[in-house]
Design a protein around this motif. Structure first.
Motif, short mmCIF file in Angstrom:
data_model
loop_
_atom_site.label_atom_id
_atom_site.label_comp_id
_atom_site.label_asym_id
_atom_site.label_seq_id
_atom_site.Cartn_x
_atom_site.Cartn_y
_atom_site.Cartn_z
N PRO A 189 0.80 -1.22 0.00
CA PRO A 189 0.00 0.00 0.00
C PRO A 189 0.84 1.28 0.00
CG PRO A 189 -0.97 -1.60 1.48
CD PRO A 189 0.35 -2.18 1.02
N GLY A 190 1.95 1.27 0.74
CA GLY A 190 2.79 2.47 0.77
C GLY A 190 3.33 2.84 -0.60
N LEU A 191 3.68 1.83 -1.39
CA LEU A 191 4.19 2.11 -2.73
C LEU A 191 3.06 2.60 -3.65
CD1 LEU A 191 6.49 2.14 -4.73
CD2 LEU A 191 6.13 -0.32 -5.11
N ILE A 192 1.86 2.06 -3.46
CA ILE A 192 0.71 2.56 -4.23
C ILE A 192 0.49 4.04 -3.93
CG2 ILE A 192 -1.79 2.39 -4.51
CD1 ILE A 192 -1.54 -0.60 -4.00
N TRP A 193 0.57 4.38 -2.66
CA TRP A 193 0.38 5.77 -2.25
C TRP A 193 1.46 6.67 -2.84
CZ3 TRP A 193 -2.63 9.43 -0.77
CH2 TRP A 193 -2.19 10.51 -0.01
N ASP A 194 2.69 6.24 -2.73
CA ASP A 194 3.80 7.05 -3.27
C ASP A 194 3.68 7.21 -4.78
OD1 ASP A 194 4.81 7.28 -0.72
OD2 ASP A 194 6.30 5.69 -0.97
N THR A 195 3.31 6.14 -5.46
CA THR A 195 3.17 6.21 -6.92
C THR A 195 2.02 7.13 -7.30
OG1 THR A 195 4.01 3.96 -7.11
CG2 THR A 195 2.79 4.83 -8.99
N PHE A 196 0.92 7.03 -6.59
CA PHE A 196 -0.23 7.90 -6.86
C PHE A 196 0.14 9.37 -6.68
CE2 PHE A 196 -3.69 10.24 -4.69
CZ PHE A 196 -4.58 10.35 -5.74
N ARG A 197 0.81 9.69 -5.59
CA ARG A 197 1.18 11.08 -5.33
C ARG A 197 2.16 11.60 -6.36
NH1 ARG A 197 3.34 11.98 0.44
NH2 ARG A 197 3.18 14.15 -0.24
N ALA A 198 3.14 10.77 -6.70
CA ALA A 198 4.14 11.21 -7.67
C ALA A 198 3.52 11.44 -9.04
CB ALA A 198 5.26 10.18 -7.77
N GLU A 199 2.53 10.62 -9.38
CA GLU A 199 1.93 10.73 -10.72
C GLU A 199 0.90 11.85 -10.80
OE1 GLU A 199 1.22 9.91 -14.68
OE2 GLU A 199 2.74 8.98 -13.39
N TYR A 200 0.10 12.04 -9.76
CA TYR A 200 -1.05 12.93 -9.86
C TYR A 200 -0.99 14.16 -8.96
CZ TYR A 200 -3.17 9.21 -12.55
OH TYR A 200 -3.42 8.26 -13.51
N CYS A 201 -0.14 14.16 -7.96
CA CYS A 201 -0.15 15.27 -7.01
C CYS A 201 1.07 16.18 -7.11
CB CYS A 201 -0.25 14.75 -5.57
SG CYS A 201 -1.69 13.72 -5.27
N ASP A 202 2.12 15.76 -7.78
CA ASP A 202 3.35 16.55 -7.87
C ASP A 202 3.14 17.73 -8.80
OD1 ASP A 202 5.89 17.50 -7.77
OD2 ASP A 202 6.73 15.95 -9.09
N MET A 203 3.40 18.96 -8.32
CA MET A 203 3.19 20.15 -9.13
C MET A 203 4.49 20.76 -9.63
SD MET A 203 0.21 21.99 -6.92
CE MET A 203 1.27 22.04 -5.49
N GLY A 204 5.58 20.04 -9.42
CA GLY A 204 6.85 20.58 -9.86
C GLY A 204 7.17 21.90 -9.17
N GLY A 205 7.63 22.88 -9.90
CA GLY A 205 7.98 24.17 -9.32
C GLY A 205 6.86 25.17 -9.30
#
Length: 577
Positions: free
Chosen positions: A456-472
């Motif tokens: 589950p932790g990797l699912i969460w990290d993957t989800f955040r990196a793919e959809y929540c990261d706004m860069g700069g």
């Protein structure tokens, strides 16, 4: 390539659509244990009889189960097991075979002299049909307020002729003499001493002889409703289908001469893997009591599992009259005492028995749990008060001390429903349907690479990196001092870069504390007419909305990837998250 089999090569009894070939295994060596004791065709009273109540449970963990251990329990482990059985609500506990060893004898004396036996618990001690062993057994329970002496000897033809070299009349005489001796010793001892008798190998004994010897023992001990004999019918080695054993039990139930003075008990073994079915059928056929062990420990493939039987009753709405509300704790104690693990697929107790990896199963379970929550909310009651009805889960894991966390685990076989359930159950994020489908593809690519389960932790990290990261572009998450709308500013910025962008869908909701935010927003933005998803997690609904849109624009390439910000939009809080 080998040519296909011709019609003449097929076994003669197979239909045309079954091309299976003879195995070559020595089939001719088996089948000698015929089905004995069948009731007359069409007269089975038990066939459609539903269970009405729990039987009297008798644990033989400390005797039959202990005999089957590579390292038999010492006094500490025996006492730990006994105390567990008492806590679970067992009132009939076979505590040992005191004539077998000093350790067995000492444990029984420990319980009796130490005052460790509750007033409503009957201990049973086991003995073979030899006078000196019976004497030693009675010595072990001397001073007990309540005890049962269990006499056992084999009655089947094969055992009589090959093992003991005795005739049927000699076996009958042995039963008669042993029972008479037990009665004499009980009369001398005083106290409440009752008797149990097991014609061992009952299931392969001639039915007429089994009935005759049982009636003989019942007469000798003067079995009555006030002082019943426990007549135990063991399938010492499981040789037949479960319905055959039930027929044998029903035949005894119908024909015993002192039936109202007999507690009819069964002791199924699991050599064919059908002990639970045999026990359930036997109860329908007239049995009052079941001997077995926790999680089925015992010789060879083991005894019938009392946990499974009891929880099968629970699943049908019948009180098992055992407290099995903390299966993990029960399992830990049993594993420590037996020094044997409970298999991952053991019914109710195994690590994986409430777990789904298959995408279709996960989707059904997730929807079932959600439906239960919705019903509870509509009724204004906790979900635990509603009738349980969830696909693929026969009982609520929480009712036996299991959690929902391991119900759905993700690997390459999983689908959108399971992945969405993980995010919802652990982080409270209820993704829109289209986003679930898209995220499933992202996770699928990950599992294709790892070829392993995704935690589950990797699912969460993957989800955040793919959809929540706004860069700069995190500065746009905060409104500027001039009141400009950051979302409009982002869309304008995209157009300035030659990209047409418009917000097509926005959904906001409160977020669980586990996400590190108070609010969540899901945004679908049309970037050059192509839908792109983004997710925002932030302290306020406005900030979550901006983050979701910004993430979608970044994912769609509608804003530059550099970290610069437009000063008049960010104001003094530039770069704040």
């Amino acid at each position: 390539m080998k040519a296909s089999s011709s019609e003449n090569d097929r076994p003669p009894k197979n239909p045309w659509w079954n091309p299976q070939q003879p195995s070559g295994m020595p089939v001719h060596r088996y089948g000698g244990a015929g089905a004995r004791g069948l009731v007359e065709p069409g007269t089975r009273a038990w066939l459609d009889r539903p269970p009405g109540r729990a039987p009297l449970w008798s644990s033989v963990d400390l005797r039959d189960g202990n005999q089957a251990l590579a390292n038999p329990m010492d006094l500490r482990r025996k006492r730990e097991m006994f105390d567990l059985l008492v806590r679970l609500g067992f009132k009939d506990i076979e505590v040992g075979y005191p004539s077998a060893s000093e350790a067995e004898f000492a444990f029984v004396r420990h319980l009796v002299t130490g005052g460790h036996i509750p007033d409503d618990v009957t201990i049973t001690v086991f003995t073979s049909a030899r006078q000196e062993l019976i004497d030693r057994t009675f010595e072990a329970v001397r001073g007990a307020d309540r005890a049962m002496v269990h006499l056992c000897h084999a009655t089947a033809c094969l055992w009589r002729e090959v093992v003991f070299r005795m005739t049927p009349s000699e076996v009958m005489a042995l039963a008669r003499q042993s029972a008479q001796h037990m009665v004499r010793l009980a009369d001398r001892a005083g106290g409440d001493i009752r008797f149990e008798y097991s014609p061992e190998t009952f299931n392969v004994t001639e039915p007429e002889f089994a009935l005759e010897i049982a009636n003989t023992v019942a007469e000798i001990v003067e079995a009555s409703p006030e002082r019943p004999l426990t007549l135990n019918l063991p399938s010492t080695v499981e040789m037949h289908a479960p319905h055959v054993f039930a027929d044998q039990v029903e035949r005894m139930h119908r024909n015993l001469e002192r039936r109202d003075g007999i507690i009819l008990s069964v002791h199924p073994h699991n050599d064919r893997g059908t002990a639970v079915a045999a026990a359930e059928y036997a109860l329908a056929a007239g049995a009052d009591r079941v001997e077995g062990t926790l999680f089925g420990n015992g010789e060879r493939t083991g005894n019938v599992c009392l946990v499974t039987l009891a929880l099968n009753l629970l699943s049908r709405g019948i009180d098992p009259q055992l407290d099995l509300s903390d299966i993990p704790a029960i399992r830990r104690t049993v594993e420590e005492c037996n020094e044997m693990p409970v298999p991952d697929r053991h019914p109710y107790a195994g690590d994986l028995v409430f777990t789904a990896f298959s995408g279709t199963h996960q989707d059904a379970i997730a929807k079932g749990l959600r439906h239960l929550e919705d019903r509870a909310a509509a009724a204004g009651v906790p979900a635990a008060q509603l009738p349980w009805d969830v696909p693929y889960l026969p009982i609520d894991p929480r009712d036996i001390g299991r959690s929902y966390e391991a119900i759905i685990r993700v690997n390459s076989q999983s689908g959108k429903g399971g992945i969405a359930h993980v995010l919802r159950s652990r982080w409270g994020l209820d993704l829109p349907q289209e986003l679930r489908v898209e995220l499933a593809g992202v996770i699928q690519r990950l599992t294709d690479v790892t070829a392993a389960e995704v935690e589950p932790g990797l699912i969460w990290d993957t989800f955040r990196a793919e959809y929540c990261d706004m860069g700069g572009w995190a500065c746009f998450a905060q409104p500027g001092p001039d009141g400009d709308d950051p979302v409009d500013a982002l869309l304008t910025l995209a157009r300035e870069h030659g990209v047409h962008a418009e917000v097509d869908h926005l959904t906001g909701a409160a977020a669980e504390p586990a996400t590190g935010a108070a609010h969540a927003c899901y945004a679908r933005v049309l970037v050059d007419h192509q839908p792109v998803w983004g997710v925002g997690l932030a302290p306020t609904p406005r900030a979550a909305t901006v983050r979701a849109v910004l993430s979608a624009l970044r994912r769609g390439g509608a804003v530059p990837a550099d970290s610069g910000c437009v000063p008049h939009l960010a104001g003094p809080r530039e770069g704040a998250l």
